[in-house]
Design a protein around this motif. Structure first.
Motif, PDB file in Angstrom:
ATOM      1  N   VAL A 302     -13.910  64.927  20.285  1.00  0.00           N
ATOM      2  CA  VAL A 302     -12.532  64.582  20.660  1.00  0.00           C
ATOM      3  C   VAL A 302     -12.071  65.413  21.844  1.00  0.00           C
ATOM      4  N   ALA A 303     -12.259  66.718  21.783  1.00  0.00           N
ATOM      5  CA  ALA A 303     -11.797  67.606  22.854  1.00  0.00           C
ATOM      6  C   ALA A 303     -12.442  67.283  24.200  1.00  0.00           C
ATOM      7  N   PRO A 304     -13.761  67.127  24.283  1.00  0.00           N
ATOM      8  CA  PRO A 304     -14.344  66.790  25.583  1.00  0.00           C
ATOM      9  C   PRO A 304     -13.897  65.437  26.130  1.00  0.00           C
ATOM     10  N   VAL A 305     -13.674  64.458  25.254  1.00  0.00           N
ATOM     11  CA  VAL A 305     -13.207  63.154  25.729  1.00  0.00           C
ATOM     12  C   VAL A 305     -11.820  63.292  26.349  1.00  0.00           C
ATOM     13  N   VAL A 306     -10.941  64.049  25.692  1.00  0.00           N
ATOM     14  CA  VAL A 306      -9.598  64.259  26.235  1.00  0.00           C
ATOM     15  C   VAL A 306      -9.666  65.020  27.550  1.00  0.00           C
ATOM     16  N   SER A 307     -10.586  65.974  27.662  1.00  0.00           N
ATOM     17  CA  SER A 307     -10.679  66.777  28.883  1.00  0.00           C
ATOM     18  C   SER A 307     -11.109  65.954  30.087  1.00  0.00           C
ATOM     19  N   VAL A 308     -11.803  64.831  29.858  1.00  0.00           N
ATOM     20  CA  VAL A 308     -12.183  63.945  30.965  1.00  0.00           C
ATOM     21  C   VAL A 308     -10.944  63.457  31.710  1.00  0.00           C
ATOM     22  N   PHE A 309      -9.873  63.237  30.977  1.00  0.00           N
ATOM     23  CA  PHE A 309      -8.627  62.766  31.596  1.00  0.00           C
ATOM     24  C   PHE A 309      -7.733  63.939  32.006  1.00  0.00           C
ATOM     25  N   ALA A 310      -7.773  65.019  31.240  1.00  0.00           N
ATOM     26  CA  ALA A 310      -6.871  66.140  31.503  1.00  0.00           C
ATOM     27  C   ALA A 310      -7.285  66.962  32.715  1.00  0.00           C
ATOM     28  N   SER A 311      -8.594  67.152  32.934  1.00  0.00           N
ATOM     29  CA  SER A 311      -9.050  68.017  34.026  1.00  0.00           C
ATOM     30  C   SER A 311      -8.708  67.474  35.415  1.00  0.00           C
ATOM     31  N   PRO A 312      -8.935  66.182  35.711  1.00  0.00           N
ATOM     32  CA  PRO A 312      -8.526  65.680  37.038  1.00  0.00           C
ATOM     33  C   PRO A 312      -7.030  65.800  37.268  1.00  0.00           C
ATOM     34  N   MET A 313      -6.241  65.543  36.241  1.00  0.00           N
ATOM     35  CA  MET A 313      -4.794  65.683  36.373  1.00  0.00           C
ATOM     36  C   MET A 313      -4.422  67.138  36.659  1.00  0.00           C
ATOM     37  N   MET A 336      -0.426  77.653  21.132  1.00  0.00           N
ATOM     38  CA  MET A 336       0.047  76.711  20.118  1.00  0.00           C
ATOM     39  C   MET A 336      -1.121  76.185  19.293  1.00  0.00           C
ATOM     40  N   THR A 337      -2.217  75.892  19.960  1.00  0.00           N
ATOM     41  CA  THR A 337      -3.406  75.405  19.249  1.00  0.00           C
ATOM     42  C   THR A 337      -3.931  76.460  18.296  1.00  0.00           C
ATOM     43  N   GLN A 338      -3.970  77.709  18.769  1.00  0.00           N
ATOM     44  CA  GLN A 338      -4.483  78.788  17.926  1.00  0.00           C
ATOM     45  C   GLN A 338      -3.628  78.980  16.686  1.00  0.00           C
ATOM     46  N   ILE A 339      -2.325  78.833  16.832  1.00  0.00           N
ATOM     47  CA  ILE A 339      -1.432  78.902  15.671  1.00  0.00           C
ATOM     48  C   ILE A 339      -1.758  77.768  14.695  1.00  0.00           C
ATOM     49  N   GLY A 340      -2.018  76.582  15.246  1.00  0.00           N
ATOM     50  CA  GLY A 340      -2.387  75.447  14.401  1.00  0.00           C
ATOM     51  C   GLY A 340      -3.665  75.691  13.624  1.00  0.00           C
ATOM     52  N   LEU A 341      -4.623  76.415  14.235  1.00  0.00           N
ATOM     53  CA  LEU A 341      -5.895  76.693  13.564  1.00  0.00           C
ATOM     54  C   LEU A 341      -5.703  77.595  12.342  1.00  0.00           C
ATOM     55  N   LEU A 342      -4.646  78.374  12.340  1.00  0.00           N
ATOM     56  CA  LEU A 342      -4.376  79.238  11.194  1.00  0.00           C
ATOM     57  C   LEU A 342      -4.067  78.426   9.939  1.00  0.00           C
ATOM     58  N   LEU A 344      -5.500  75.503   9.032  1.00  0.00           N
ATOM     59  CA  LEU A 344      -6.581  74.631   8.566  1.00  0.00           C
ATOM     60  C   LEU A 344      -6.840  74.917   7.089  1.00  0.00           C
ATOM     61  N   THR A 345      -6.601  73.923   6.261  1.00  0.00           N
ATOM     62  CA  THR A 345      -6.760  74.113   4.815  1.00  0.00           C
ATOM     63  C   THR A 345      -7.668  73.078   4.169  1.00  0.00           C
ATOM     64  N   GLY A 346      -8.147  72.144   4.961  1.00  0.00           N
ATOM     65  CA  GLY A 346      -8.950  71.067   4.397  1.00  0.00           C
ATOM     66  C   GLY A 346      -8.131  69.854   4.022  1.00  0.00           C
ATOM     67  N   LYS A 347      -6.806  69.957   4.155  1.00  0.00           N
ATOM     68  CA  LYS A 347      -5.924  68.838   3.852  1.00  0.00           C
ATOM     69  C   LYS A 347      -5.522  68.126   5.153  1.00  0.00           C
ATOM     70  N   TYR A 352      -5.564  66.062  11.318  1.00  0.00           N
ATOM     71  CA  TYR A 352      -5.064  67.360  11.774  1.00  0.00           C
ATOM     72  C   TYR A 352      -6.042  68.014  12.746  1.00  0.00           C
ATOM     73  N   PHE A 353      -7.319  67.972  12.419  1.00  0.00           N
ATOM     74  CA  PHE A 353      -8.355  68.547  13.265  1.00  0.00           C
ATOM     75  C   PHE A 353      -8.426  67.810  14.608  1.00  0.00           C
ATOM     76  N   ILE A 354      -8.315  66.489  14.565  1.00  0.00           N
ATOM     77  CA  ILE A 354      -8.356  65.695  15.800  1.00  0.00           C
ATOM     78  C   ILE A 354      -7.186  66.051  16.717  1.00  0.00           C
ATOM     79  N   GLY A 355      -5.994  66.170  16.145  1.00  0.00           N
ATOM     80  CA  GLY A 355      -4.822  66.522  16.943  1.00  0.00           C
ATOM     81  C   GLY A 355      -4.957  67.879  17.604  1.00  0.00           C
ATOM     82  N   LEU A 356      -5.425  68.875  16.845  1.00  0.00           N
ATOM     83  CA  LEU A 356      -5.614  70.211  17.410  1.00  0.00           C
ATOM     84  C   LEU A 356      -6.652  70.205  18.525  1.00  0.00           C
ATOM     85  N   SER A 357      -7.732  69.466  18.344  1.00  0.00           N
ATOM     86  CA  SER A 357      -8.784  69.398  19.354  1.00  0.00           C
ATOM     87  C   SER A 357      -8.262  68.804  20.650  1.00  0.00           C
TER      88      SER A 357
END
Length: 471
Positions: A302-313, A336-342, A344-347, A352-357
């Protein structure tokens, strides 16, 4: 004068090979459980397959940057491409942990030769007004490599044995090498000769001590103290040697450039934290959520796919707006992402993981692209090779520390919770895994907070003194 079409073809090959080199620093992460079982090793020990590669790069980056400045950056890049492919074959052919580590050492040599000269080749190829876009495009490949390693590894492991996470480099690398020979401009050699071999040996010794520290974390405290003393001693001797050398591997006067120094410090902190996620995320998906290797790989893409669009911008914004402000926004997003990683509970998974990535990819692009432009434009042309190799060295050293620090914190917390020494995540309870993971990400949050405060401090200081910003 290079045509525009040829410039972008050169950049594409540089980016594609940079992608492979960066991927190979992280692709092993998702394969750690499988490799550990295949080679009958603990997951903590298998992590050395990542460390030896990164530390080899750290030990030789400055040396090959100097080689490139003197003997031609393109020529060194081409030789490094070939050596990297040889190492990829050897690492995949290993049937013991020692053989795999040897292959990774050869890989690291080749990767170092290419990384030390890639930034400088881009800067030599493109005019200043196009550098933001050029680095934005290269950042796509770098971000993809940094983020896609575990995901790509998961997809490969879904259909092939773990050896293919290394052998996938061979067909792509051969194509890159052919284009390099046919399209890249001839190397420009400089009349000044002389390699700082003494400095190179001291740096290699310091890197060796660092590697031994990562392999002996659970040994006697006196042994660790001895290694720390040796690491400090070799590092001190390296600094003193470079200050006196006629042609140093690292000219410390480059750090007198305030713009360069500030950018290097914050990128160092950011890369330390980036590998916390690289090491822990594959384990979380497979051992806590019980996802298959293949599905884990899809989620990690997910993260690398998003970066394809984010990096040129991010590159476009870097060319037209204040790069320091863009860096600040990017670092804030990463926090903000690092706070979100705190949390992670499996729920609420996998959403949730996709959004953070996805948010992490945007933050990485928004911070990394303007930072690379500032670093390379802040020094004179004759120091670009050194600036590029120093930037790569700081990144790789950050990744080494990120790998080591996250491993130490994670397994130490696991050991404390379970009241026994633990060096593998396989078989531990989900609750103790999540607690250890949370403590590790909390340390990452602290480091990113330090980086953000430093960026804000630097901007306020520049504004107070009326310094001109790079645009």
């Amino acid at each position: 004068m290079l045509s525009q079409k040829r410039r972008w073809l050169i950049l594409s090959v540089l980016g594609l090979f940079f992608f492979m080199v960066i991927v190979d620093g992280s692709i092993v992460a998702i394969a750690i459980p499988q490799i550990a079982q295949s080679l009958n090793a603990a997951t903590g020990t298998t992590t050395l397959i990542i460390s030896v590669y990164l530390i080899t790069i750290c030990a030789t980056l400055l040396l090959f940057g100097q080689f490139g400045d003197q003997y031609g950056r393109v020529q060194i890049f081409e030789i490094g491409t070939f050596i990297f492919l040889v190492g990829s074959f050897l690492a995949g052919a290993g049937h013991t942990i020692e053989f795999v580590l040897g292959g990774r050492f050869v890989q690291g040599i080749g990767a170092s030769m290419t990384m030390a000269n890639s930034y400088a080749i881009v800067t030599d190829t493109f005019p200043a007004k196009q550098l933001g876009r050029a680095f934005g495009v290269e950042s796509i490949f770098i971000s993809l490599g940094a983020l896609a390693g575990p995901g790509l590894g998961g997809l490969i492991l879904g259909s092939f044995p773990w050896s293919y996470i290394f052998w996938i480099n061979l067909p792509i690398g051969i194509i890159c090498l052919i284009i390099e020979v046919l399209v890249f401009p001839k190397s420009i050699r400089h009349k000044e000769k002389g390699i700082d071999w003494y400095g190179a040996i001291l740096l290699a010794l310091a890197a060796t001590c660092l590697y031994l520290l990562t392999t002996q974390l659970n040994t006697h405290i006196a042994y660790l103290a001895g290694l720390l003393i040796l690491l400090g001693g070799f590092s001190w001797c390296f600094v003193k040697t470079e200050q006196k050398a006629l042609r140093p591997l690292l000219n410390f006067t480059i750090f007198r450039n305030e713009m360069f120094r500030k950018s290097i410090i914050v990128v160092f902190l950011s890369f330390i934290v980036s590998y916390f996620f690289t090491i822990l995320a594959p384990l979380y998906l497979q051992l806590v959520l019980n996802y298959s290797t293949q599905f884990s790989g899809i989620l990690l893409m997910v993260a690398p796919v998003v970066s394809v669009f984010a990096s040129p911008m991010a590159g476009y914004i870097s060319d037209h707006y204040d790069q320091h402000v863009e860096m600040t926004i990017g670092m804030s997003i990463l926090m903000m992402t690092q706070i979100g990683l705190l949390f992670l509970t499996g729920k609420s998974e996998p959403l949730y993981f996709i959004g953070l990535s996805a948010i992490m990819a945007v933050g990485t692009a928004t911070f990394g692209t303007p930072n690379s432009v500032i670093i390379m434009q802040s020094v004179p042309e004759k120091l670009r090779g050194m600036a590029g190799s120093t930037n790569s060295l700081v990144r790789e050293f950050g990744l080494v520390l990120g790998t080591t620090l996250s491993t130490i914190i994670f397994y130490r917390v696991l050991s404390i919770i379970n009241h026994r020494e633990i060096d593998t995540a396989i078989g531990v309870s989900k609750s103790s895994f999540l607690v250890a993971q949370r403590w590790t990400y909390a340390v990452g949050l602290l480091l990113l907070g330090m980086a953000l405060l430093y960026i804000i401090y630097a901007i306020r200081k520049d504004f107070k003194h009326g310094k001109k910003r790079i645009r």
